[in-house]
Design a protein around this motif. Structure first.
Motif, PDB file in Angstrom:
ATOM      1  N   MET A 122     -67.396  22.907  40.855  1.00  0.00           N
ATOM      2  CA  MET A 122     -67.359  21.496  40.534  1.00  0.00           C
ATOM      3  C   MET A 122     -66.715  20.709  41.673  1.00  0.00           C
ATOM      4  SD  MET A 122     -68.411  20.144  37.747  1.00  0.00           S
ATOM      5  CE  MET A 122     -69.550  20.825  36.623  1.00  0.00           C
ATOM      6  N   THR A 123     -66.998  19.459  41.683  1.00  0.00           N
ATOM      7  CA  THR A 123     -66.466  18.557  42.704  1.00  0.00           C
ATOM      8  C   THR A 123     -64.980  18.311  42.486  1.00  0.00           C
ATOM      9  OG1 THR A 123     -68.599  17.471  42.903  1.00  0.00           O
ATOM     10  CG2 THR A 123     -66.693  16.238  43.678  1.00  0.00           C
ATOM     11  N   GLU A 124     -64.253  18.283  43.577  1.00  0.00           N
ATOM     12  CA  GLU A 124     -62.835  17.944  43.533  1.00  0.00           C
ATOM     13  C   GLU A 124     -62.719  16.417  43.572  1.00  0.00           C
ATOM     14  OE1 GLU A 124     -58.887  19.462  45.848  1.00  0.00           O
ATOM     15  OE2 GLU A 124     -60.669  19.108  47.056  1.00  0.00           O
ATOM     16  N   ILE A 125     -62.010  15.844  42.602  1.00  0.00           N
ATOM     17  CA  ILE A 125     -61.842  14.396  42.541  1.00  0.00           C
ATOM     18  C   ILE A 125     -60.359  14.091  42.700  1.00  0.00           C
ATOM     19  CG2 ILE A 125     -62.172  12.306  41.178  1.00  0.00           C
ATOM     20  CD1 ILE A 125     -64.601  13.634  39.901  1.00  0.00           C
ATOM     21  N   LEU A 126     -60.038  13.366  43.761  1.00  0.00           N
ATOM     22  CA  LEU A 126     -58.660  13.036  44.087  1.00  0.00           C
ATOM     23  C   LEU A 126     -58.397  11.562  43.807  1.00  0.00           C
ATOM     24  CD1 LEU A 126     -58.386  14.850  47.541  1.00  0.00           C
ATOM     25  CD2 LEU A 126     -57.979  15.783  45.269  1.00  0.00           C
ATOM     26  N   PHE A 127     -57.288  11.295  43.157  1.00  0.00           N
ATOM     27  CA  PHE A 127     -56.878   9.928  42.852  1.00  0.00           C
ATOM     28  C   PHE A 127     -55.713   9.575  43.767  1.00  0.00           C
ATOM     29  CE2 PHE A 127     -59.242  11.223  39.246  1.00  0.00           C
ATOM     30  CZ  PHE A 127     -59.753  10.081  38.661  1.00  0.00           C
ATOM     31  N   TYR A 128     -55.842   8.495  44.516  1.00  0.00           N
ATOM     32  CA  TYR A 128     -54.804   8.027  45.421  1.00  0.00           C
ATOM     33  C   TYR A 128     -54.215   6.727  44.890  1.00  0.00           C
ATOM     34  CZ  TYR A 128     -56.100  11.488  48.906  1.00  0.00           C
ATOM     35  OH  TYR A 128     -56.330  12.666  49.567  1.00  0.00           O
ATOM     36  N   HIS A 129     -52.985   6.831  44.413  1.00  0.00           N
ATOM     37  CA  HIS A 129     -52.242   5.712  43.829  1.00  0.00           C
ATOM     38  C   HIS A 129     -51.477   5.027  44.964  1.00  0.00           C
ATOM     39  CE1 HIS A 129     -49.423   4.523  40.272  1.00  0.00           C
ATOM     40  NE2 HIS A 129     -49.499   3.551  41.164  1.00  0.00           N
ATOM     41  N   MET A 130     -52.038   3.944  45.473  1.00  0.00           N
ATOM     42  CA  MET A 130     -51.434   3.240  46.608  1.00  0.00           C
ATOM     43  C   MET A 130     -50.325   2.325  46.107  1.00  0.00           C
ATOM     44  SD  MET A 130     -54.888   2.280  48.752  1.00  0.00           S
ATOM     45  CE  MET A 130     -55.578   1.401  47.343  1.00  0.00           C
ATOM     46  N   PRO A 189     -73.503   8.905  39.652  1.00  0.00           N
ATOM     47  CA  PRO A 189     -74.154   9.642  38.570  1.00  0.00           C
ATOM     48  C   PRO A 189     -74.303  11.129  38.877  1.00  0.00           C
ATOM     49  CG  PRO A 189     -75.729   8.246  39.713  1.00  0.00           C
ATOM     50  CD  PRO A 189     -74.373   7.922  40.272  1.00  0.00           C
ATOM     51  N   ASP A 190     -74.197  11.495  40.150  1.00  0.00           N
ATOM     52  CA  ASP A 190     -74.347  12.888  40.582  1.00  0.00           C
ATOM     53  C   ASP A 190     -73.095  13.361  41.329  1.00  0.00           C
ATOM     54  OD1 ASP A 190     -74.641  11.192  42.731  1.00  0.00           O
ATOM     55  OD2 ASP A 190     -76.216  12.371  43.687  1.00  0.00           O
ATOM     56  N   PRO A 191     -71.915  13.345  40.698  1.00  0.00           N
ATOM     57  CA  PRO A 191     -70.697  13.714  41.422  1.00  0.00           C
ATOM     58  C   PRO A 191     -70.743  15.119  42.002  1.00  0.00           C
ATOM     59  CG  PRO A 191     -70.258  13.557  39.069  1.00  0.00           C
ATOM     60  CD  PRO A 191     -71.645  13.062  39.293  1.00  0.00           C
ATOM     61  N   GLY A 192     -71.529  15.994  41.415  1.00  0.00           N
ATOM     62  CA  GLY A 192     -71.622  17.364  41.906  1.00  0.00           C
ATOM     63  C   GLY A 192     -72.280  17.499  43.263  1.00  0.00           C
ATOM     64  N   SER A 193     -72.869  16.420  43.767  1.00  0.00           N
ATOM     65  CA  SER A 193     -73.505  16.480  45.084  1.00  0.00           C
ATOM     66  C   SER A 193     -72.501  16.253  46.215  1.00  0.00           C
ATOM     67  CB  SER A 193     -74.649  15.468  45.179  1.00  0.00           C
ATOM     68  OG  SER A 193     -74.151  14.155  45.132  1.00  0.00           O
ATOM     69  N   TYR A 194     -71.237  16.030  45.876  1.00  0.00           N
ATOM     70  CA  TYR A 194     -70.183  15.825  46.870  1.00  0.00           C
ATOM     71  C   TYR A 194     -69.183  16.970  46.801  1.00  0.00           C
ATOM     72  CZ  TYR A 194     -71.951  11.065  46.880  1.00  0.00           C
ATOM     73  OH  TYR A 194     -72.765   9.976  46.962  1.00  0.00           O
ATOM     74  N   GLU A 195     -68.580  17.294  47.947  1.00  0.00           N
ATOM     75  CA  GLU A 195     -67.490  18.264  47.940  1.00  0.00           C
ATOM     76  C   GLU A 195     -66.233  17.628  47.360  1.00  0.00           C
ATOM     77  OE1 GLU A 195     -66.773  20.773  51.339  1.00  0.00           O
ATOM     78  OE2 GLU A 195     -68.785  20.318  52.089  1.00  0.00           O
ATOM     79  N   ARG A 196     -66.068  16.336  47.661  1.00  0.00           N
ATOM     80  CA  ARG A 196     -64.860  15.642  47.222  1.00  0.00           C
ATOM     81  C   ARG A 196     -65.190  14.178  46.978  1.00  0.00           C
ATOM     82  NH1 ARG A 196     -59.982  16.794  50.990  1.00  0.00           N
ATOM     83  NH2 ARG A 196     -60.126  18.739  49.853  1.00  0.00           N
ATOM     84  N   ILE A 197     -64.535  13.633  45.969  1.00  0.00           N
ATOM     85  CA  ILE A 197     -64.589  12.192  45.699  1.00  0.00           C
ATOM     86  C   ILE A 197     -63.146  11.717  45.656  1.00  0.00           C
ATOM     87  CG2 ILE A 197     -65.157  10.410  44.010  1.00  0.00           C
ATOM     88  CD1 ILE A 197     -67.541  12.157  43.155  1.00  0.00           C
TER      89      ILE A 197
END
Length: 150
Positions: A1-9, A98-106
């Motif tokens: 699955m794609t890794e999804i990182l949240f950056y709280h600025m 709609p296709d988050p799985g097409s990315y290594e990271r979001i």
């Protein structure tokens, strides 16, 4: 699955954070897409990437450019992936693709001083978790360094 990182600025604005993250992505030989929610923000990012440093600039274009497919970084308002990016940056509350799985990271970058942005990030966190993605939450410390919190 794609890794999804949240950056709280909290300590630095998007204009300071995004160029550094894009530079790191290009160092990894990843193509990147940056999705904003408004034309005004997209134009501001476009201008900033040319001038953020006296020593360099980030090569990029928009998805309206004829050569968007070969750009290392593409700025867009759409959910498409015009340059077959490996990493996608979402700013200004832009929707998960709609296709988050097409990315290594979001990477979802949000302003920690904006209550609406915080609420939107929480919605996206739930959506990412429900989608089965690996999620991580990064927050800036007092010196502006990123600390992994979750």
């Amino acid at each position: 699955m794609t890794e999804i990182l949240f950056y709280h600025m909290q300590r630095q604005p998007l204009e300071k954070v995004l160029p550094n993250l894009l530079e790191r992505s290009l160092e990894r030989k990843w193509r990147a897409a940056v999705q904003a929610a408004s034309e005004e923000r997209l134009q501001a990012i476009d201008d900033q990437l040319w001038t953020y440093s006296d020593d360099s600039f980030l090569p990029h274009g928009t998805d309206r450019d004829a050569d968007a497919a070969i750009q290392p970084v593409v700025l867009t308002l759409r959910e498409t992936n015009p340059n077959t990016a490996s990493i996608r940056f979402l700013v200004e509350g832009a929707d998960l693709p709609p296709d988050p799985g097409s990315y290594e990271r979001i990477c979802i970058l949000f302003d920690g001083t904006d209550q609406d942005a915080l609420l939107r990030a929480r919605e996206q966190w739930r959506e990412a978790k429900e989608g089965g993605h690996t999620v991580a939450y990064w927050q800036q410390d007092d010196s502006g360094r990123w600390q992994k919190k979750a």
